[in-house]
Design a protein around this motif. Structure first.
Motif, PDB file in Angstrom:
ATOM      1  N   ALA A   1     -15.493  45.266  -0.004  1.00  0.00           N
ATOM      2  CA  ALA A   1     -15.461  46.184  -0.969  1.00  0.00           C
ATOM      3  C   ALA A   1     -16.818  46.095  -1.710  1.00  0.00           C
ATOM      4  N   GLY A   2     -17.557  45.084  -1.382  1.00  0.00           N
ATOM      5  CA  GLY A   2     -18.955  44.680  -1.982  1.00  0.00           C
ATOM      6  C   GLY A   2     -18.961  44.116  -3.192  1.00  0.00           C
ATOM      7  N   GLY A   3     -18.057  43.111  -3.261  1.00  0.00           N
ATOM      8  CA  GLY A   3     -17.697  42.138  -4.315  1.00  0.00           C
ATOM      9  C   GLY A   3     -18.894  41.489  -5.099  1.00  0.00           C
ATOM     10  N   GLY A   4     -20.004  40.996  -4.036  1.00  0.00           N
ATOM     11  CA  GLY A   4     -21.065  40.347  -4.479  1.00  0.00           C
ATOM     12  C   GLY A   4     -21.968  41.307  -5.262  1.00  0.00           C
ATOM     13  N   ALA A   5     -22.108  42.345  -4.982  1.00  0.00           N
ATOM     14  CA  ALA A   5     -23.066  43.435  -5.396  1.00  0.00           C
ATOM     15  C   ALA A   5     -22.270  44.464  -6.729  1.00  0.00           C
ATOM     16  N   ASP A   6     -21.014  44.697  -6.432  1.00  0.00           N
ATOM     17  CA  ASP A   6     -20.413  45.373  -7.275  1.00  0.00           C
ATOM     18  C   ASP A   6     -19.026  44.887  -7.640  1.00  0.00           C
TER      19      ASP A   6
ATOM     20  N   GLY B   1     -11.242  47.106  -8.202  1.00  0.00           N
ATOM     21  CA  GLY B   1     -10.624  48.394  -8.228  1.00  0.00           C
ATOM     22  C   GLY B   1      -9.901  48.358  -6.686  1.00  0.00           C
ATOM     23  N   ARG B   2     -10.566  48.207  -5.733  1.00  0.00           N
ATOM     24  CA  ARG B   2     -10.084  48.077  -4.393  1.00  0.00           C
ATOM     25  C   ARG B   2      -9.046  47.251  -4.151  1.00  0.00           C
TER      26      ARG B   2
END
Length: 99
Positions: free
Chosen positions: A57-62, A68-69
């Protein structure tokens, strides 16, 4: 010698999986935001599966999008588990006795 029972304190119809490495080592390697979310999660997540969703879910960037995911996935698992227990014959009987 008594037979060892596992999983006595977790009653769930969800599938269990084997760990690939020690849990605490994996947990300690997680980003702080993910560790905080896991500490308050409703289900007993493995660090590896939580990190897989986080990364996807792109945890490093967001991080907020990733959290939320994770929340969405956990809610879906809780709904699925409720359906399993609602269909269980003993759950139906317990409902009859509580009325």
């Amino acid at each position: 010698m008594a037979k060892r029972r596992t999983g006595r304190n977790l009653r769930s119809g969800l599938k269990r999986r084997r760990r690939q490495r020690p849990s605490m080592q994996a947990y300690d390697a997680l980003p702080p935001q993910l560790r905080q979310w896991l500490a308050n999660a409703c289900l007993p997540w493995s660090p590896d599966s939580a990190f897989r969703i986080w990364r996807g879910a792109g945890g490093g960037a967001d991080p907020s999008a990733a959290l939320g995911r994770l929340e969405e996935v956990e809610q879906a698992m809780l709904r699925r588990d409720a359906k399993i227990w609602d269909a269980h014959p003993l759950a139906a009987r317990a409902g009859e006795n509580s009325a």
